[in-house]
Design a protein around this motif. Structure first.
Motif, PDB file in Angstrom:
ATOM      1  N   CYS A  77       1.191  -1.664  -0.129  1.00 48.35           N
ATOM      2  CA  CYS A  77      -0.460  -0.063   0.131  1.00 48.35           C
ATOM      3  C   CYS A  77       0.833   1.376  -0.258  1.00 48.35           C
ATOM      4  CB  CYS A  77      -1.026  -0.309   1.473  1.00 48.35           C
ATOM      5  SG  CYS A  77      -2.456   1.660   0.566  1.00 48.35           S
ATOM      6  N   ARG A  78       2.005   1.370   0.780  1.00 45.40           N
ATOM      7  CA  ARG A  78       3.149   2.044   0.603  1.00 45.40           C
ATOM      8  C   ARG A  78       3.507   2.832  -0.536  1.00 45.40           C
ATOM      9  NH1 ARG A  78       7.076   4.432   5.363  1.00 45.40           N
ATOM     10  NH2 ARG A  78       8.147   5.596   4.178  1.00 45.40           N
ATOM     11  N   PHE A  79       3.796   1.513  -1.253  1.00 46.90           N
ATOM     12  CA  PHE A  79       4.154   1.867  -2.295  1.00 46.90           C
ATOM     13  C   PHE A  79       3.437   2.073  -3.814  1.00 46.90           C
ATOM     14  CE2 PHE A  79       7.475   0.215  -0.396  1.00 46.90           C
ATOM     15  CZ  PHE A  79       8.998   1.396  -0.883  1.00 46.90           C
ATOM     16  N   GLN A 114     -10.455   3.768  -0.083  1.00 48.30           N
ATOM     17  CA  GLN A 114      -9.831   4.964  -0.299  1.00 48.30           C
ATOM     18  C   GLN A 114      -9.070   4.642  -2.000  1.00 48.30           C
ATOM     19  OE1 GLN A 114     -11.764   7.533   0.761  1.00 48.30           O
ATOM     20  NE2 GLN A 114     -12.290   5.208   2.847  1.00 48.30           N
ATOM     21  N   LYS A 115      -8.421   4.098  -1.816  1.00 45.56           N
ATOM     22  CA  LYS A 115      -7.350   3.958  -3.192  1.00 45.56           C
ATOM     23  C   LYS A 115      -8.523   3.908  -4.185  1.00 45.56           C
ATOM     24  CE  LYS A 115      -4.638   5.676  -0.694  1.00 45.56           C
ATOM     25  NZ  LYS A 115      -3.850   7.069  -0.216  1.00 45.56           N
ATOM     26  N   ILE A 116      -9.110   1.606  -3.964  1.00 46.14           N
ATOM     27  CA  ILE A 116      -9.157   1.348  -5.050  1.00 46.14           C
ATOM     28  C   ILE A 116     -10.701   1.249  -4.706  1.00 46.14           C
ATOM     29  CG2 ILE A 116      -7.426  -0.903  -6.450  1.00 46.14           C
ATOM     30  CD1 ILE A 116      -8.381  -2.017  -4.174  1.00 46.14           C
ATOM     31  N   SER A 117     -11.179   1.204  -5.803  1.00 44.86           N
ATOM     32  CA  SER A 117     -13.401   1.256  -5.790  1.00 44.86           C
ATOM     33  C   SER A 117     -13.688  -0.684  -5.439  1.00 44.86           C
ATOM     34  CB  SER A 117     -13.731   1.814  -6.622  1.00 44.86           C
ATOM     35  OG  SER A 117     -13.449   1.483  -7.893  1.00 44.86           O
ATOM     36  N   ASP A 118     -12.938  -1.337  -6.429  1.00 38.92           N
ATOM     37  CA  ASP A 118     -13.572  -2.965  -5.911  1.00 38.92           C
ATOM     38  C   ASP A 118     -13.729  -3.227  -5.060  1.00 38.92           C
ATOM     39  OD1 ASP A 118     -11.208  -2.848  -6.163  1.00 38.92           O
ATOM     40  OD2 ASP A 118     -11.489  -4.649  -8.089  1.00 38.92           O
ATOM     41  N   SER A 119     -12.862  -2.551  -3.167  1.00 34.90           N
ATOM     42  CA  SER A 119     -13.168  -3.613  -2.587  1.00 34.90           C
ATOM     43  C   SER A 119     -13.965  -3.544  -1.354  1.00 34.90           C
ATOM     44  CB  SER A 119     -11.384  -3.135  -1.696  1.00 34.90           C
ATOM     45  OG  SER A 119     -11.651  -2.124  -1.234  1.00 34.90           O
ATOM     46  N   CYS A 120     -14.684  -3.375  -1.709  1.00 36.52           N
ATOM     47  CA  CYS A 120     -15.923  -2.115  -1.573  1.00 36.52           C
ATOM     48  C   CYS A 120     -16.772  -4.102  -0.830  1.00 36.52           C
ATOM     49  CB  CYS A 120     -16.937  -1.701  -1.606  1.00 36.52           C
ATOM     50  SG  CYS A 120     -18.326  -0.578  -0.985  1.00 36.52           S
ATOM     51  N   VAL A 121     -16.349  -4.642  -1.380  1.00 38.65           N
ATOM     52  CA  VAL A 121     -17.409  -6.039  -0.874  1.00 38.65           C
ATOM     53  C   VAL A 121     -16.800  -7.114  -0.044  1.00 38.65           C
ATOM     54  CG1 VAL A 121     -18.264  -8.282  -1.803  1.00 38.65           C
ATOM     55  CG2 VAL A 121     -18.932  -6.027  -3.175  1.00 38.65           C
ATOM     56  N   HIS A 165      -6.766  -4.631  12.599  1.00 35.83           N
ATOM     57  CA  HIS A 165      -6.324  -3.904  11.753  1.00 35.83           C
ATOM     58  C   HIS A 165      -6.168  -4.464  10.588  1.00 35.83           C
ATOM     59  CE1 HIS A 165      -2.992  -2.475  15.313  1.00 35.83           C
ATOM     60  NE2 HIS A 165      -3.123  -4.053  15.471  1.00 35.83           N
ATOM     61  N   CYS A 166      -6.556  -5.000  10.370  1.00 41.00           N
ATOM     62  CA  CYS A 166      -6.646  -5.409   8.918  1.00 41.00           C
ATOM     63  C   CYS A 166      -7.971  -4.226   8.579  1.00 41.00           C
ATOM     64  CB  CYS A 166      -6.900  -7.072   8.717  1.00 41.00           C
ATOM     65  SG  CYS A 166      -5.202  -8.106   9.013  1.00 41.00           S
ATOM     66  N   LEU A 167      -9.296  -4.524   9.473  1.00 44.24           N
ATOM     67  CA  LEU A 167      -9.582  -3.804   8.965  1.00 44.24           C
ATOM     68  C   LEU A 167      -9.171  -2.245   8.377  1.00 44.24           C
ATOM     69  CD1 LEU A 167     -12.503  -3.673   8.343  1.00 44.24           C
ATOM     70  CD2 LEU A 167     -13.402  -3.762  10.839  1.00 44.24           C
ATOM     71  N   SER A 168      -8.883  -1.637   9.387  1.00 44.84           N
ATOM     72  CA  SER A 168      -8.366  -0.638   9.305  1.00 44.84           C
ATOM     73  C   SER A 168      -7.580  -0.340   8.127  1.00 44.84           C
ATOM     74  CB  SER A 168      -7.707  -0.169  10.403  1.00 44.84           C
ATOM     75  OG  SER A 168      -6.134  -0.147  10.345  1.00 44.84           O
ATOM     76  N   TRP A 169      -6.946  -1.440   7.798  1.00 44.06           N
ATOM     77  CA  TRP A 169      -6.408  -1.485   6.353  1.00 44.06           C
ATOM     78  C   TRP A 169      -7.015  -1.491   5.520  1.00 44.06           C
ATOM     79  CZ3 TRP A 169      -1.863   0.642   5.124  1.00 44.06           C
ATOM     80  CH2 TRP A 169      -0.699   0.400   5.991  1.00 44.06           C
ATOM     81  N   LEU A 170      -8.214  -2.317   5.093  1.00 43.78           N
ATOM     82  CA  LEU A 170      -9.430  -2.157   4.228  1.00 43.78           C
ATOM     83  C   LEU A 170      -9.454  -1.178   4.120  1.00 43.78           C
ATOM     84  CD1 LEU A 170     -10.909  -5.514   5.111  1.00 43.78           C
ATOM     85  CD2 LEU A 170     -10.025  -4.679   3.263  1.00 43.78           C
ATOM     86  N   GLU A 184      -3.889  -5.647  -1.413  1.00 43.97           N
ATOM     87  CA  GLU A 184      -5.602  -6.290  -1.170  1.00 43.97           C
ATOM     88  C   GLU A 184      -4.683  -7.830  -0.951  1.00 43.97           C
ATOM     89  OE1 GLU A 184     -10.102  -6.093  -2.260  1.00 43.97           O
ATOM     90  OE2 GLU A 184      -8.545  -5.527  -4.235  1.00 43.97           O
ATOM     91  N   LEU A 185      -4.279  -8.878  -2.582  1.00 47.10           N
ATOM     92  CA  LEU A 185      -4.117  -9.797  -2.238  1.00 47.10           C
ATOM     93  C   LEU A 185      -3.438 -10.079  -0.802  1.00 47.10           C
ATOM     94  CD1 LEU A 185      -3.084 -11.292  -5.268  1.00 47.10           C
ATOM     95  CD2 LEU A 185      -5.396 -11.295  -4.925  1.00 47.10           C
TER      96      LEU A 185
END
Length: 156
Positions: free
Chosen positions: A94-96, A134-141, A124-129, A103-104
């Motif tokens: 995510c940083r890079f 905010q960066k990619i739209s298809d991770s909403c599900v 912690h995972c939930l906060s990274w999700l 996401e994987l």
């Protein structure tokens, strides 16, 4: 040096000097996990994605191989290292700006944390999700699924 890199980078050794010292240490003791971690921090400082990934993976590999993690965490053993390795790898990607890889790695961290009932890691995972959403739209599900699982486990 790790403390200086985290708190006041200007007081730490120059990146090239520090890496030279770390390479000397690792030449004589390649299983020194803390040296790999410091190399990871040093590589992050100069934005070297290859070296930082390499050092991060070696750090967690050494924790597992030396058994240091199992000594400090009772019966959890290397499972804790695996889920936090995946979580840290997600944060690194995510940083890079490698959001798909992040996401994987995050999905893997979630799977391992759910199997181990590690609610702290799941938070912690939930906060990274959330950051990844905010960066990619298809991770909403994926985020909605994780929130439902968090509610099921009684997480705030």
């Amino acid at each position: 040096q790790a403390s200086l890199l985290k708190n006041d980078e200007t007081k730490a050794l120059a990146p090239a000097s520090l890496q030279k010292e770390l390479n000397n240490l690792l030449k004589f003791n390649p299983d020194f996990a803390e040296a790999h971690y410091l190399s990871y921090l040093n590589s992050l400082r100069v934005q070297d994605v290859f070296s930082s990934t390499h050092s991060l993976l070696h750090y967690f590999d050494r924790l597992i191989l030396t058994g240091a993690e199992s000594k400090s965490n009772g019966d959890e053993g290397y499972g804790r290292s695996l889920r936090y390795a995946a979580l840290n790898l997600a944060a690194l990607h995510c940083r890079f700006g490698h959001y798909q890889q992040a996401e994987l790695a995050l999905q893997e961290a979630i799977r391992i944390a759910q199997e181990s009932n590690d609610h702290v890691c799941l938070q912690h995972c939930l906060s990274w999700l959330y950051i990844l959403e905010q960066k990619i739209s298809d991770s909403c599900v994926l985020l909605e699924h994780s929130v439902n699982k968090s509610l099921h486990f009684g997480l705030p």
